[in-house]
Enzyme design. Structure first.
Site, PDB file in Angstrom:
ATOM      1  N   ALA A 137      34.803  53.549  18.139  1.00 10.36           N
ATOM      2  CA  ALA A 137      34.042  52.293  18.102  1.00 10.36           C
ATOM      3  C   ALA A 137      34.786  51.232  18.889  1.00 10.36           C
ATOM      4  CB  ALA A 137      33.833  51.833  16.660  1.00 10.36           C
ATOM      5  N   ARG A 250      38.279  34.799  25.721  1.00  5.40           N
ATOM      6  CA  ARG A 250      37.976  35.343  27.048  1.00  5.40           C
ATOM      7  C   ARG A 250      38.407  34.445  28.204  1.00  5.40           C
ATOM      8  NH1 ARG A 250      32.443  38.357  25.142  1.00  5.40           N
ATOM      9  NH2 ARG A 250      33.441  40.367  24.745  1.00  5.40           N
ATOM     10  N   THR A 277      52.767  44.728  64.078  1.00  5.60           N
ATOM     11  CA  THR A 277      52.205  45.910  64.747  1.00  5.60           C
ATOM     12  C   THR A 277      51.559  45.471  66.062  1.00  5.60           C
ATOM     13  OG1 THR A 277      50.041  45.731  63.677  1.00  5.60           O
ATOM     14  CG2 THR A 277      51.696  47.049  62.537  1.00  5.60           C
ATOM     15  N   ARG A 318      29.184  25.588  22.989  1.00  7.88           N
ATOM     16  CA  ARG A 318      29.034  27.043  22.997  1.00  7.88           C
ATOM     17  C   ARG A 318      29.146  27.525  24.439  1.00  7.88           C
ATOM     18  NH1 ARG A 318      24.784  30.705  23.504  1.00  7.88           N
ATOM     19  NH2 ARG A 318      25.120  32.662  22.374  1.00  7.88           N
ATOM     20  N   PHE A 345      49.552  46.373  52.597  1.00  5.58           N
ATOM     21  CA  PHE A 345      50.913  46.908  52.643  1.00  5.58           C
ATOM     22  C   PHE A 345      50.949  48.318  53.227  1.00  5.58           C
ATOM     23  CE2 PHE A 345      52.099  43.359  50.118  1.00  5.58           C
ATOM     24  CZ  PHE A 345      53.486  43.304  50.035  1.00  5.58           C
ATOM     25  N   GLU A 370      38.969  43.454  25.780  1.00  2.00           N
ATOM     26  CA  GLU A 370      38.211  42.267  25.366  1.00  2.00           C
ATOM     27  C   GLU A 370      36.807  42.242  25.961  1.00  2.00           C
ATOM     28  OE1 GLU A 370      39.917  38.426  24.770  1.00  2.00           O
ATOM     29  OE2 GLU A 370      41.951  39.231  24.886  1.00  2.00           O
TER      30      GLU A 370
END
Length: 391
Positions: A137, A250, A277, A318, A345, A370
């Site tokens: 769960a 969050r 390069t 909210r 990289f 979360e």
């Protein structure tokens, strides 16, 4: 010609917030980064770093002043979270996860419960945890199997919890369990369970791909006796408490994803200016410069979404939708930015000697815990099509 200035919106931090941000960045640079690779390799619990963060006031910033804490807001906590995670998300999560563990108490606890469990967090660097997820769960909490059976003034808890941050070193955990199976998710209740209680067993410290300096453990509850005085709110309020907690935390989690992305970006920019390069730094090649331009844009967008959600929380609004905006976008941005940093990289990005390999592993977890990125999309869609009145 005079220029009119619109009121009501500001992207400027206060002097206090800038100082807090600098304090957290300095701590991340001096106390976290020097240990990041070693603690990651060995999954070291960063007790020493946690103690220093606590002493400096960078831990438990959510604890209200009446319980001995600084009483900082969600926005201030997000600023700290981003900077600490810029240092190392594993150690940072170990430091800031008390915000998740303590949130149910701050939301639904009585003054007596807060005095017993919240006030000590401000006094010493003890840890707490949030015991919601189980082996079967996670996102679907209605499938929860842990039970809490009322017996007079006590409850008898049985079950298992999985993927619980800091559980292996926590003094207590808020455990969610079924008190009425017939009611589905409305039959869940929340309890504060001391982790040294008889019947509580740490079954396993989990060996993770990333964020390895944070303990993530599985624990079992076998006939654990918990006083009814440790129940948060009424029976059946557990689901509401859990969801309100995640709305509250969050933005801070999303801020952590921004911190990881910012770290990867910083390393990529530095490397692109140094690596040559075809007789020029690779930053001069359009393929690389466009990657970096996208990184910068997406990090800034993620940060602003975090700030918006945190700002709403601090005004008592909210912010379910805005919190999910921030969590979804910041987590996915962190994964994209760190992956692109490894690409910049090249072969060096794929070996552990260079830091972007670790950042890519660390970033993945933000898309999972979360509430996965898919669950965030579900929440966003629900809020769009089935909006609830603001509360």
């Amino acid at each position: 010609m005079a220029v009119a200035t619109a009121g009501g919106v500001s992207f400027a931090l206060t002097d206090e917030q800038n100082a807090l941000r600098e304090l957290a960045r300095d701590f991340a640079m001096k106390e976290i980064r020097p240990h990041a690779a070693e603690y990651d390799e060995h999954s070291t619990h960063p007790a020493d770093v946690i103690a220093k963060a606590h002493q400096l006031g960078l831990m438990n910033v959510h604890v209200p002043e009446e319980y001995g804490g600084p009483g900082l807001g969600t926005f201030d906590g997000a600023l700290i979270s981003e900077e600490l995670t810029w240092g190392c998300s594993g150690m940072a999560v170990a430091i800031v996860a008390n915000g998740l563990g303590a949130a149910p108490l701050l939301i639904a606890g009585t003054d007596e419960q807060k005095q017993r469990f919240i006030a000590p967090l401000a006094e010493e660097p003890i840890l707490c945890s949030f015991g919601l997820t189980e082996p079967g769960a996670g996102s679907d909490v209605a499938r929860m199997k842990s039970t809490a059976e009322r017996r007079g003034d006590e409850y008898l808890l049985n079950g298992s919890k999985m993927f619980i941050t800091n559980a292996g070193h926590a003094a207590w955990s808020v455990v969610f369990a079924v008190t009425d199976k017939s009611k589905g998710h409305r039959g869940l209740s929340a309890f504060v369970v001391p982790m040294d209680s008889d019947g509580v067993t740490i079954e396993k410290h989990l060996d993770k791909m990333g964020q390895r300096a944070t303990d993530t453990s599985a624990f079992a509850l076998n006939d654990v006796v918990v006083p009814a005085a440790n129940r948060l709110s009424e029976e059946g309020e557990g689901f509401k408490i859990a969801m309100t907690t995640l709305d509250f935390t969050r933005p801070g989690t999303a801020a952590g994803a921004v911190g990881v992305a910012q770290a990867a970006y910083d390393y990529a920019v530095e490397y692109a200016k140094e690596r040559v390069t075809f007789d020029v730094p690779i930053a001069m090649h359009q393929g690389v410069s466009f990657l970096i331009a996208d990184m910068a844009t997406e990090i800034e967008a993620a940060r602003l979404l975090v700030w918006q959600a945190a700002w709403l929380h601090d005004r008592g609004r909210r912010a379910t939708l805005e919190s999910s905006f921030a969590k979804r976008f910041a987590a996915d941005t962190a994964m994209k930015v760190t992956t692109d940093a490894v690409q910049i990289f090249g072969g060096y990005g794929y070996i552990k000697e260079y830091p972007v390999e670790k950042l890519m592993r660390d970033a993945k977890l933000f898309q999972i815990y979360e509430g996965t990125s898919q669950i965030q999309r579900l929440v966003i869609a629900r809020e769009i099509f089935l909006p609830r009145p603001e509360s």
